[in-house]
Design an enzyme around this catalytic site. Structure first.
Site, PDB file in Angstrom:
ATOM      1  N   HIS A 199      47.990 -54.439  73.011  1.00  0.00           N
ATOM      2  CA  HIS A 199      49.417 -54.236  72.560  1.00  0.00           C
ATOM      3  C   HIS A 199      50.459 -55.258  72.985  1.00  0.00           C
ATOM      4  O   HIS A 199      51.386 -55.263  73.739  1.00  0.00           O
ATOM      5  CB  HIS A 199      49.996 -52.829  73.164  1.00  0.00           C
ATOM      6  CG  HIS A 199      49.037 -51.583  72.932  1.00  0.00           C
ATOM      7  ND1 HIS A 199      49.081 -50.670  73.650  1.00  0.00           N
ATOM      8  CD2 HIS A 199      48.248 -51.528  71.965  1.00  0.00           C
ATOM      9  CE1 HIS A 199      48.311 -49.619  73.339  1.00  0.00           C
ATOM     10  NE2 HIS A 199      47.484 -50.308  72.332  1.00  0.00           N
TER      11      HIS A 199
ATOM     12  N   HIS B  12      38.628 -53.938  65.542  1.00  0.00           N
ATOM     13  CA  HIS B  12      39.973 -53.326  66.147  1.00  0.00           C
ATOM     14  C   HIS B  12      40.202 -54.305  67.724  1.00  0.00           C
ATOM     15  O   HIS B  12      41.153 -54.899  67.957  1.00  0.00           O
ATOM     16  CB  HIS B  12      39.553 -52.122  66.642  1.00  0.00           C
ATOM     17  CG  HIS B  12      40.852 -51.449  67.708  1.00  0.00           C
ATOM     18  ND1 HIS B  12      42.033 -51.528  67.122  1.00  0.00           N
ATOM     19  CD2 HIS B  12      40.732 -50.864  68.655  1.00  0.00           C
ATOM     20  CE1 HIS B  12      42.794 -50.868  67.828  1.00  0.00           C
ATOM     21  NE2 HIS B  12      42.127 -50.621  68.933  1.00  0.00           N
TER      22      HIS B  12
ATOM     23  N   TYR C  81      47.518 -42.207  67.472  1.00  0.00           N
ATOM     24  CA  TYR C  81      47.566 -41.653  68.645  1.00  0.00           C
ATOM     25  C   TYR C  81      47.715 -40.141  69.081  1.00  0.00           C
ATOM     26  O   TYR C  81      48.345 -39.595  69.920  1.00  0.00           O
ATOM     27  CB  TYR C  81      48.658 -42.612  69.739  1.00  0.00           C
ATOM     28  CG  TYR C  81      48.207 -43.887  69.830  1.00  0.00           C
ATOM     29  CD1 TYR C  81      48.243 -44.860  68.506  1.00  0.00           C
ATOM     30  CD2 TYR C  81      47.823 -44.367  71.069  1.00  0.00           C
ATOM     31  CE1 TYR C  81      48.018 -46.093  68.666  1.00  0.00           C
ATOM     32  CE2 TYR C  81      47.501 -46.073  70.985  1.00  0.00           C
ATOM     33  CZ  TYR C  81      47.510 -46.683  70.023  1.00  0.00           C
ATOM     34  OH  TYR C  81      46.984 -48.019  69.773  1.00  0.00           O
TER      35      TYR C  81
ATOM     36  N   HIS D 243      41.997 -55.029  79.090  1.00  0.00           N
ATOM     37  CA  HIS D 243      40.812 -55.038  78.113  1.00  0.00           C
ATOM     38  C   HIS D 243      40.235 -56.499  78.019  1.00  0.00           C
ATOM     39  O   HIS D 243      39.436 -56.876  77.211  1.00  0.00           O
ATOM     40  CB  HIS D 243      41.045 -54.749  76.708  1.00  0.00           C
ATOM     41  CG  HIS D 243      41.800 -53.378  76.618  1.00  0.00           C
ATOM     42  ND1 HIS D 243      41.150 -52.118  76.937  1.00  0.00           N
ATOM     43  CD2 HIS D 243      42.763 -53.116  76.064  1.00  0.00           C
ATOM     44  CE1 HIS D 243      41.441 -51.159  76.682  1.00  0.00           C
ATOM     45  NE2 HIS D 243      43.045 -51.385  76.269  1.00  0.00           N
TER      46      HIS D 243
ATOM     47  N   HIS E 238      44.278 -53.449  69.259  1.00  0.00           N
ATOM     48  CA  HIS E 238      43.801 -52.944  70.465  1.00  0.00           C
ATOM     49  C   HIS E 238      44.613 -53.487  71.567  1.00  0.00           C
ATOM     50  O   HIS E 238      44.866 -52.654  72.542  1.00  0.00           O
ATOM     51  CB  HIS E 238      42.397 -53.478  70.883  1.00  0.00           C
ATOM     52  CG  HIS E 238      41.628 -52.669  71.693  1.00  0.00           C
ATOM     53  ND1 HIS E 238      41.591 -51.370  71.831  1.00  0.00           N
ATOM     54  CD2 HIS E 238      40.952 -52.835  72.796  1.00  0.00           C
ATOM     55  CE1 HIS E 238      40.912 -50.669  72.884  1.00  0.00           C
ATOM     56  NE2 HIS E 238      40.548 -51.789  73.434  1.00  0.00           N
TER      57      HIS E 238
HETATM   58 FE    FE Z   1      42.553 -49.713  70.869  1.00  0.00          FE
END
Ligand code: FE
Length: 576
Positions: free
Chosen positions: A423, A384, A237, A394, A421
């Site tokens: 969380h 991912h 990150y 997402h 991907h």
């Molecule tokens: Fe991601």
């Protein structure tokens, strides 16, 4: 105390038998369970990145002494040893660059042996480095010049292959050369057992980051003692920072998102700190890498196409990690396969073309047609961004990739799909095309490493505005022209885009929490999956299922050499 939003068990009672390996009752048809644990507000969203001066984050070694030591899986008898010499230096254009340049003459040498203090073998390798340059940023209104230019010059990275290693053997090693500015301390690792050895345990993490939660995840992962670990994308990150080192994630509890450089900024010294954070584990247990969107890190020239793009994307990732892609005939470090223990592991990418006819799709067809299921009875794929997720964020982001590849993996009898991907944690029942299917893979999302962005709290079937996202937008980061059902809207096959009656049938267990997974192959037909949350003791696995292959059940597979990998999935059901 755990709050269970819903807990429903659907049992088939037409046939049942005691399973000798698991000690549990097998059902003739799938044992379908549904568990949904809501986000625990008392635990919050997570934690901030560990400050660079925190004792948890080891310091950069002085001068040209090696640091960031880590291992990458190559095959059952080989491993890559990697480290960095010199400092990664972030600077504004015009300042001196002395980092990798000063380290140019340091040697890529590993001394190793099977006795501590008596390292009688030597291996040499190669070096690489990179520089990044961000001359501007991109936001909704386009590309903006943003002088001054922020640059970064990496340390020198060393990659040394240790091959022809004896199985189940502990090796000791040191990296670097004393005359070059320092040799490392002695590290140790244990090689893979001989083929056919059970049990064989793999650690699984994703979306790790470098927060206090990330540190806990790594401690628990180490305590699980896997033989190797898979990181299913999103490592450091570093791109949560602007190029001058300002954290753009606004923090908790308001979770204000202040990321004007998205996705074109990145603060590369956070890659260096991340590798120091994981060194104690990564120097002794080999990583099987896959990348995520946070490894894209395109340069700030307004260009953001899919794939490697002439070296302007994924540069930090592929410079620092020797992705073992060439052994499987793949042309790209973004997709490849390896045999690890009893599993054939297929690493795919959401971030390069996956459409039929694309290099990735063609490579996958060939890999599935040529791998040896007798040699590796378990077929595990990972990428991912998941195909199946019942979280708002997402949602269906990778729908076009799913349409392009799902049948191929189903027909090959893939047992398990791992992703990150999101969380949070989620496990599906065996599924095909959003329907529970006894012959389909189980999909597990474990993007729960603990990064600075925090947990995702909302399910698509939760009442409330926006919890079912609008279906008619192009999924982010999705390349390729192939997507028959785009644009998605409620008049096509996605009618009923979000379920309105609670957790979807295909979703077996979901919970927004941090943790890691442990995948243990017990024998040729049984694998045990365990979800371990950071807030629990290591002995507590909140979700625990056996995947059991039953070759008699799924006929009509197009690859007759392969076993038909049907399975019953069992769950102990809602956690009490
Ligand atoms: Fe991601």
């Amino acid at each position: 105390m755990l709050l269970l939003a819903s807990a429903l068990l659907v049992l088939s009672t037409s046939w049942a038998a005691e399973d000798a390996v698991s000690g549990r009752t097998l059902q003739e048809t799938n044992f379908i369970s549904h568990t949904s644990i809501p986000w625990d507000a008392a635990r919050g969203l997570g934690s901030q990145d560990i400050p660079v001066d925190d004792p948890l984050l080891p310091k950069d070694e002085p001068g040209l002494a090696p640091d960031q030591v880590h291992l990458t899986f190559v095959n059952g008898t080989a491993v890559s040893v990697s480290w960095a010499t010199g400092d990664g230096v972030a600077f504004i254009f015009g300042r001196a660059n002395t980092s990798a340049a000063n380290a140019q003459n340091t040697q890529s040498v590993v001394q190793f042996g099977t006795k501590s203090g008596a390292l009688d073998r030597t291996a040499k390798g190669t070096t690489t480095s990179y520089a990044t340059s961000y001359t501007g940023f991109v936001n909704e209104t386009g590309y903006h010049n943003n002088n001054p230019t922020y640059n970064y010059s990496s340390p020198l990275f060393h990659h040394v292959l240790l091959s022809n290693l004896a199985p189940s053997t502990t090796y000791f090693y040191r990296v670097g050369e004393a005359n070059d500015g320092g040799q490392s301390q002695e590290f140790t690792f244990t090689t893979m057992p001989p083929p056919g050895t059970y049990p064989f345990a793999l650690g699984v993490v994703a979306d790790l980051g470098q927060t206090y939660n990330s540190s806990t995840t790594m401690q628990h992962l180490a305590a699980s003692e896997p033989l190797a670990w898979i990181l299913v994308g999103d490592f450091t990150y570093a791109d949560e920072y602007t190029t001058n080192g300002t954290l753009t994630w606004g923090g908790f509890p308001n979770n204000t998102y202040l990321r004007p450089f998205e996705p074109f900024g990145s603060f590369q010294p956070r890659w260096d700190s991340w590798f120091r954070l994981i060194q104690s584990f990564a120097s002794r247990v080999p990583l099987i890498p896959n990348h995520g969107n946070h490894e894209l890190e395109p340069q700030g020239d307004g260009h953001y196409a899919a794939g490697l793009d002439g070296g302007r994307q994924f540069t930090p990732y592929i410079s620092r990690i020797p992705v073992p892609y060439q052994g499987s005939g793949s042309p790209s470090p973004l997709y490849y396969s390896v045999d690890v223990g009893p599993a054939h592991l297929i690493q795919l990418t959401n971030y390069d073309d996956w459409a039929p006819g694309s290099p990735q799709h063609q490579w996958l067809v060939k890999d599935l047609a040529t791998y040896n299921r007798t040699k590796t009875p378990w077929l595990v794929a990972n990428w991912h961004a998941p195909w199946y997720s019942s979280y708002t964020k997402h949602y269906k982001e990778t729908e076009c990739m799913r349409q392009a590849m799902e049948d191929l993996l189903y027909d090959a009898g893939v047992d398990l799909v791992l992703a990150g991907h999101l969380h949070e944690y989620e496990r599906t029942n065996p599924v095909l095309d959003y329907k529970v299917d006894a012959c389909g893979p189980v999909h597990i999302t474990v993007g729960a490493g603990g990064n600075v962005e925090g947990l995702y709290q909302t399910f698509i079937d939760q009442p409330g505005p926006g919890n079912c996202p609008p279906p008619d937008t192009l999924p982010f980061y999705q390349p390729g022209p192939y997507c028959p059902s785009f644009p998605f809207n409620t008049s096509n096959q996605f009618a009923g885009y979000c379920p309105t009656t609670g957790q979807p049938d295909w979703s077996a267990f979901r919970e927004p929490a941090f943790g890691h997974g442990l995948l243990t192959f017990v024998n040729n037909t049984h694998a045990l999956w365990q979800w371990n949350r950071n807030q629990d003791d290591q002995s507590v696995n909140l979700d625990e299922v056996y995947l059991i292959q039953n070759p008699a059940r799924c006929p009509n597979q197009p690859y007759p050499r392969m076993l038909n990998a049907t399975r019953n999935v069992m769950s102990r059901g809602p956690y009490k």
